[in-house]
Design a protein around this motif. Sequence first.
Motif, PDB file in Angstrom:
ATOM      1  N   CYS A   1      27.539  32.523  34.754  1.00  0.00           N
ATOM      2  CA  CYS A   1      27.869  32.742  36.221  1.00  0.00           C
ATOM      3  C   CYS A   1      28.661  33.905  36.444  1.00  0.00           C
ATOM      4  N   LEU A   2      28.775  34.468  37.801  1.00  0.00           N
ATOM      5  CA  LEU A   2      29.401  35.420  38.209  1.00  0.00           C
ATOM      6  C   LEU A   2      31.102  34.669  38.243  1.00  0.00           C
ATOM      7  N   ASP A   3      31.949  35.439  37.886  1.00  0.00           N
ATOM      8  CA  ASP A   3      33.406  34.771  37.553  1.00  0.00           C
ATOM      9  C   ASP A   3      34.417  35.695  37.869  1.00  0.00           C
ATOM     10  N   ASN A   4      35.550  35.097  38.882  1.00  0.00           N
ATOM     11  CA  ASN A   4      36.476  35.620  39.151  1.00  0.00           C
ATOM     12  C   ASN A   4      37.766  35.366  37.971  1.00  0.00           C
ATOM     13  N   LEU A   5      37.859  36.149  37.173  1.00  0.00           N
ATOM     14  CA  LEU A   5      38.462  36.142  35.693  1.00  0.00           C
ATOM     15  C   LEU A   5      39.789  35.312  36.055  1.00  0.00           C
ATOM     16  N   ARG A   6      39.890  34.177  35.455  1.00  0.00           N
ATOM     17  CA  ARG A   6      41.229  33.361  35.293  1.00  0.00           C
ATOM     18  C   ARG A   6      41.657  32.894  36.688  1.00  0.00           C
ATOM     19  N   GLY A   7      40.735  33.142  37.753  1.00  0.00           N
ATOM     20  CA  GLY A   7      41.123  32.565  39.024  1.00  0.00           C
ATOM     21  C   GLY A   7      41.981  33.244  39.753  1.00  0.00           C
ATOM     22  N   PHE A   8      42.705  34.548  39.337  1.00  0.00           N
ATOM     23  CA  PHE A   8      43.805  35.200  39.734  1.00  0.00           C
ATOM     24  C   PHE A   8      43.133  35.607  41.262  1.00  0.00           C
ATOM     25  N   THR A   9      44.239  35.918  42.037  1.00  0.00           N
ATOM     26  CA  THR A   9      44.110  36.253  43.598  1.00  0.00           C
ATOM     27  C   THR A   9      44.520  37.683  43.859  1.00  0.00           C
ATOM     28  N   THR A  10      44.896  38.191  42.906  1.00  0.00           N
ATOM     29  CA  THR A  10      45.622  39.803  43.049  1.00  0.00           C
ATOM     30  C   THR A  10      44.540  40.637  43.396  1.00  0.00           C
ATOM     31  N   ASP A  11      44.659  41.650  44.373  1.00  0.00           N
ATOM     32  CA  ASP A  11      43.946  42.670  44.694  1.00  0.00           C
ATOM     33  C   ASP A  11      43.388  43.482  43.306  1.00  0.00           C
ATOM     34  N   GLY A  12      42.161  43.856  43.217  1.00  0.00           N
ATOM     35  CA  GLY A  12      41.884  44.457  41.835  1.00  0.00           C
ATOM     36  C   GLY A  12      41.461  43.546  40.815  1.00  0.00           C
ATOM     37  N   ASN A  13      41.481  42.175  40.667  1.00  0.00           N
ATOM     38  CA  ASN A  13      41.158  41.197  39.511  1.00  0.00           C
ATOM     39  C   ASN A  13      39.880  41.528  39.261  1.00  0.00           C
ATOM     40  N   THR A  14      39.634  41.427  37.954  1.00  0.00           N
ATOM     41  CA  THR A  14      38.517  41.665  37.453  1.00  0.00           C
ATOM     42  C   THR A  14      37.288  40.420  37.897  1.00  0.00           C
ATOM     43  N   VAL A  15      36.359  40.934  38.220  1.00  0.00           N
ATOM     44  CA  VAL A  15      34.969  39.949  38.581  1.00  0.00           C
ATOM     45  C   VAL A  15      34.193  40.260  37.286  1.00  0.00           C
ATOM     46  N   ASP A  16      33.746  39.300  36.479  1.00  0.00           N
ATOM     47  CA  ASP A  16      33.094  39.414  35.522  1.00  0.00           C
ATOM     48  C   ASP A  16      31.865  38.305  35.261  1.00  0.00           C
ATOM     49  N   ILE A  17      31.353  38.268  33.898  1.00  0.00           N
ATOM     50  CA  ILE A  17      30.481  37.112  33.800  1.00  0.00           C
ATOM     51  C   ILE A  17      30.976  36.030  32.989  1.00  0.00           C
ATOM     52  N   TRP A  18      30.528  34.629  32.934  1.00  0.00           N
ATOM     53  CA  TRP A  18      31.094  33.723  32.279  1.00  0.00           C
ATOM     54  C   TRP A  18      30.403  32.472  32.307  1.00  0.00           C
ATOM     55  N   ALA A  19      30.519  31.883  30.994  1.00  0.00           N
ATOM     56  CA  ALA A  19      29.845  30.592  30.831  1.00  0.00           C
ATOM     57  C   ALA A  19      30.035  29.775  32.229  1.00  0.00           C
ATOM     58  N   CYS A  20      29.015  29.093  32.871  1.00  0.00           N
ATOM     59  CA  CYS A  20      29.220  28.493  34.115  1.00  0.00           C
ATOM     60  C   CYS A  20      30.035  27.214  33.909  1.00  0.00           C
ATOM     61  N   ASN A  21      31.182  27.056  34.659  1.00  0.00           N
ATOM     62  CA  ASN A  21      32.077  25.935  34.405  1.00  0.00           C
ATOM     63  C   ASN A  21      32.302  25.105  35.789  1.00  0.00           C
ATOM     64  N   GLY A  22      32.003  25.570  36.859  1.00  0.00           N
ATOM     65  CA  GLY A  22      32.042  24.963  38.293  1.00  0.00           C
ATOM     66  C   GLY A  22      33.666  25.196  38.820  1.00  0.00           C
ATOM     67  N   SER A  23      34.450  25.854  38.078  1.00  0.00           N
ATOM     68  CA  SER A  23      35.686  26.096  38.629  1.00  0.00           C
ATOM     69  C   SER A  23      35.735  26.698  39.847  1.00  0.00           C
ATOM     70  N   SER A  24      36.628  25.929  40.685  1.00  0.00           N
ATOM     71  CA  SER A  24      36.656  26.294  42.136  1.00  0.00           C
ATOM     72  C   SER A  24      37.469  27.682  42.602  1.00  0.00           C
ATOM     73  N   GLY A  25      38.171  28.275  41.445  1.00  0.00           N
ATOM     74  CA  GLY A  25      39.006  29.298  41.846  1.00  0.00           C
ATOM     75  C   GLY A  25      38.149  30.362  41.126  1.00  0.00           C
ATOM     76  N   SER A  26      37.393  30.202  40.194  1.00  0.00           N
ATOM     77  CA  SER A  26      36.798  31.319  39.566  1.00  0.00           C
ATOM     78  C   SER A  26      35.311  31.498  39.720  1.00  0.00           C
ATOM     79  N   GLN A  27      34.649  30.283  40.084  1.00  0.00           N
ATOM     80  CA  GLN A  27      33.009  30.416  39.931  1.00  0.00           C
ATOM     81  C   GLN A  27      32.563  29.755  41.172  1.00  0.00           C
ATOM     82  N   LEU A  28      33.054  29.276  42.251  1.00  0.00           N
ATOM     83  CA  LEU A  28      32.584  28.710  43.536  1.00  0.00           C
ATOM     84  C   LEU A  28      32.771  29.631  44.613  1.00  0.00           C
TER      85      LEU A  28
END
Length: 207
Positions: free
Chosen positions: A91-118
């Motif tokens: 899945c397309l993933d917002n790394l660690r669910g952080f909201t800081t501008d410039g936070n890494t967008v990566d790939i990660w095993a799909c896990n349905g996390s609201s802050g990082s993958q929804l």
Amino acid sequence: NANKNTVDLYDCIGSPAQQWRPRYPDALENPATGKCLDDPGSSTTDTTQLDIYTCNQTAAQQWALPYPTPTSTGEITSGVTAPSTQPTGICLDNLRGFTTDGNTVDIWACNGSSGSQLWTVEADETIHIAGKCLDNHGDAAANKNPVDLWSCDGHDAQQWISRSDGTLFNPETGKCLDDPGNVSTNGVQVDIYSCDGANGQAWKLPS
């Protein structure tokens, strides 16, 4: 395509001149020109003729539609085949669910996390999570330029057109959202790259 070209009424003929799409936050963009519907001079005078103008997020370009614009929220999955250790897919993933501008967008095993993958895919062709937008960092057009999370600002770096081949196309650069090397390794940052039809550029959006 010129600024201040007038907008008028005409028989519906399916021309690109008659296409209008929502653009963050409240504008109406003509995709044929890349310009926005504009009230010249922010006039409040009856019968003022509208025109098109470079999209600038001013009050003169804010329009309230008479219907809700469609959105969808869920996982954005990669076309790369996941290894047996990742049976849920990639899945397309917002790394660690952080909201800081410039936070890494990566790939990660799909896990349905609201802050990082929804992610929420908007009708204005922006893609949101945690109140921020999927962003081509620094508007750079070079292959392998990183894609990250950034405050939604209506800039072309945050426009992603979903195409029939599954690519997410950034019109500002003419490049596609890309999983570099078509890898399945957790934490690899996505980037933009020349559209090549590889599995790493095929993304399934939430329905």
